[in-house]
Design a protein around this motif. Sequence first.
Motif, PDB file in Angstrom:
ATOM      1  N   TRP A   1      -0.504  -7.543  -1.790  1.00  0.00           N
ATOM      2  CA  TRP A   1       0.462  -7.594  -0.724  1.00  0.00           C
ATOM      3  C   TRP A   1       1.812  -7.602  -1.121  1.00  0.00           C
ATOM      4  N   LEU A   2       2.327  -8.005  -2.219  1.00  0.00           N
ATOM      5  CA  LEU A   2       3.770  -8.005  -2.765  1.00  0.00           C
ATOM      6  C   LEU A   2       4.124  -6.227  -3.061  1.00  0.00           C
ATOM      7  N   GLU A   3       3.102  -5.604  -3.665  1.00  0.00           N
ATOM      8  CA  GLU A   3       3.212  -4.336  -3.908  1.00  0.00           C
ATOM      9  C   GLU A   3       3.281  -3.263  -2.752  1.00  0.00           C
ATOM     10  N   GLU A   4       2.404  -3.632  -1.656  1.00  0.00           N
ATOM     11  CA  GLU A   4       2.441  -2.938  -0.425  1.00  0.00           C
ATOM     12  C   GLU A   4       3.897  -3.149   0.375  1.00  0.00           C
ATOM     13  N   ASN A   5       4.525  -4.338   0.054  1.00  0.00           N
ATOM     14  CA  ASN A   5       5.516  -4.616   1.153  1.00  0.00           C
ATOM     15  C   ASN A   5       6.780  -4.513   0.434  1.00  0.00           C
ATOM     16  N   ARG A   6       6.634  -4.232  -0.967  1.00  0.00           N
ATOM     17  CA  ARG A   6       7.997  -4.140  -1.896  1.00  0.00           C
ATOM     18  C   ARG A   6       9.171  -3.260  -1.353  1.00  0.00           C
ATOM     19  N   PRO A   7       8.844  -2.390  -0.777  1.00  0.00           N
ATOM     20  CA  PRO A   7      10.011  -1.367  -0.211  1.00  0.00           C
ATOM     21  C   PRO A   7      10.691  -2.162   1.135  1.00  0.00           C
ATOM     22  N   ALA A   8      10.077  -2.896   2.017  1.00  0.00           N
ATOM     23  CA  ALA A   8      10.465  -3.682   2.896  1.00  0.00           C
ATOM     24  C   ALA A   8      11.207  -5.109   2.377  1.00  0.00           C
ATOM     25  N   ILE A   9      10.770  -5.703   1.619  1.00  0.00           N
ATOM     26  CA  ILE A   9      11.373  -6.812   0.869  1.00  0.00           C
ATOM     27  C   ILE A   9      12.580  -6.462   0.068  1.00  0.00           C
ATOM     28  N   GLU A  10      12.730  -5.180  -0.472  1.00  0.00           N
ATOM     29  CA  GLU A  10      13.976  -4.728  -1.388  1.00  0.00           C
ATOM     30  C   GLU A  10      14.777  -4.249  -0.281  1.00  0.00           C
ATOM     31  N   ALA A  11      14.510  -3.718   0.747  1.00  0.00           N
ATOM     32  CA  ALA A  11      15.363  -3.419   1.944  1.00  0.00           C
ATOM     33  C   ALA A  11      15.965  -4.570   2.556  1.00  0.00           C
ATOM     34  N   TYR A  12      15.256  -5.593   2.631  1.00  0.00           N
ATOM     35  CA  TYR A  12      15.721  -6.853   3.363  1.00  0.00           C
ATOM     36  C   TYR A  12      16.675  -7.531   2.460  1.00  0.00           C
ATOM     37  N   ASN A  13      16.157  -7.593   1.200  1.00  0.00           N
ATOM     38  CA  ASN A  13      17.276  -8.102   0.323  1.00  0.00           C
ATOM     39  C   ASN A  13      18.696  -7.286   0.177  1.00  0.00           C
ATOM     40  N   ALA A  14      18.573  -6.175   0.054  1.00  0.00           N
ATOM     41  CA  ALA A  14      19.715  -5.191   0.045  1.00  0.00           C
ATOM     42  C   ALA A  14      20.526  -5.480   1.231  1.00  0.00           C
ATOM     43  N   TYR A  15      19.834  -5.576   2.250  1.00  0.00           N
ATOM     44  CA  TYR A  15      20.763  -5.884   3.548  1.00  0.00           C
ATOM     45  C   TYR A  15      21.478  -7.226   3.481  1.00  0.00           C
ATOM     46  N   ILE A  16      20.830  -8.331   3.103  1.00  0.00           N
ATOM     47  CA  ILE A  16      21.138  -9.387   2.651  1.00  0.00           C
ATOM     48  C   ILE A  16      22.496  -9.460   1.775  1.00  0.00           C
ATOM     49  N   ARG A  17      22.251  -8.794   0.652  1.00  0.00           N
ATOM     50  CA  ARG A  17      23.165  -8.643  -0.345  1.00  0.00           C
ATOM     51  C   ARG A  17      24.436  -7.968   0.272  1.00  0.00           C
ATOM     52  N   ASP A  18      24.312  -6.954   1.119  1.00  0.00           N
ATOM     53  CA  ASP A  18      25.633  -6.125   1.699  1.00  0.00           C
ATOM     54  C   ASP A  18      26.375  -6.824   2.908  1.00  0.00           C
ATOM     55  N   HIS A  19      25.409  -7.438   3.642  1.00  0.00           N
ATOM     56  CA  HIS A  19      25.801  -7.878   4.915  1.00  0.00           C
ATOM     57  C   HIS A  19      25.884  -9.468   5.017  1.00  0.00           C
ATOM     58  N   GLY A  20      25.168 -10.049   4.249  1.00  0.00           N
ATOM     59  CA  GLY A  20      25.130 -11.642   4.416  1.00  0.00           C
ATOM     60  C   GLY A  20      23.783 -11.990   5.218  1.00  0.00           C
ATOM     61  N   VAL A  21      23.494 -13.213   5.466  1.00  0.00           N
ATOM     62  CA  VAL A  21      22.568 -13.850   6.185  1.00  0.00           C
ATOM     63  C   VAL A  21      22.965 -13.825   7.794  1.00  0.00           C
ATOM     64  N   PRO A  22      21.951 -13.024   8.339  1.00  0.00           N
ATOM     65  CA  PRO A  22      22.290 -12.853   9.946  1.00  0.00           C
ATOM     66  C   PRO A  22      22.335 -14.165  10.584  1.00  0.00           C
ATOM     67  N   LEU A  23      23.376 -14.267  11.340  1.00  0.00           N
ATOM     68  CA  LEU A  23      23.552 -15.586  12.257  1.00  0.00           C
ATOM     69  C   LEU A  23      24.245 -16.895  11.364  1.00  0.00           C
ATOM     70  N   ALA A  24      24.844 -16.450  10.115  1.00  0.00           N
ATOM     71  CA  ALA A  24      25.202 -17.499   9.073  1.00  0.00           C
ATOM     72  C   ALA A  24      26.274 -18.237   9.991  1.00  0.00           C
ATOM     73  N   ARG A  25      27.005 -17.793  10.780  1.00  0.00           N
ATOM     74  CA  ARG A  25      28.033 -18.599  11.162  1.00  0.00           C
ATOM     75  C   ARG A  25      27.631 -19.535  12.283  1.00  0.00           C
ATOM     76  N   PHE A  26      26.159 -19.590  12.511  1.00  0.00           N
ATOM     77  CA  PHE A  26      25.735 -20.828  13.304  1.00  0.00           C
ATOM     78  C   PHE A  26      25.016 -22.009  12.580  1.00  0.00           C
ATOM     79  N   ARG A  27      25.114 -21.604  11.241  1.00  0.00           N
ATOM     80  CA  ARG A  27      24.336 -22.484  10.381  1.00  0.00           C
ATOM     81  C   ARG A  27      24.974 -23.785  10.340  1.00  0.00           C
ATOM     82  N   GLN A  28      24.333 -24.864  10.524  1.00  0.00           N
ATOM     83  CA  GLN A  28      24.769 -26.326  10.200  1.00  0.00           C
ATOM     84  C   GLN A  28      24.800 -26.959   8.890  1.00  0.00           C
ATOM     85  N   PHE A  29      24.531 -26.014   7.952  1.00  0.00           N
ATOM     86  CA  PHE A  29      24.532 -26.694   6.662  1.00  0.00           C
ATOM     87  C   PHE A  29      25.347 -25.944   5.656  1.00  0.00           C
TER      88      PHE A  29
END
Length: 82
Positions: A54-82
């Motif tokens: 599963w990890l191997e099959e989904n590696r491209p999507a996981i890497e793309a998501y991690n790159a997005y977070i690295r480049d843009h931050g966590v979506p809706l971070a401004r609404f976090r309460q912690f």
Amino acid sequence: MRMMNIQRSLRRRGTNVSLDAALVDEAKTLGISLSQSCEQGLAAAVKSERERRWLEENRPAIEAYNAYIRDHGVPLARFRQF
């Protein structure tokens, strides 16, 4: 869960396996069920391989998501309460 175990036990298949004789003798001396132990070990190996695939099959999507977070931050971070 109980029903699944009952269903699983109704679908049992006899098989031959070759095991180290000394290990089998020691297991019997200790009262360890060979069938149950082999089944548990096989279930763990199957689970591990499924996870690896599963990890191997989904590696491209996981890497793309991690790159997005690295480049843009966590979506809706401004609404976090912690």
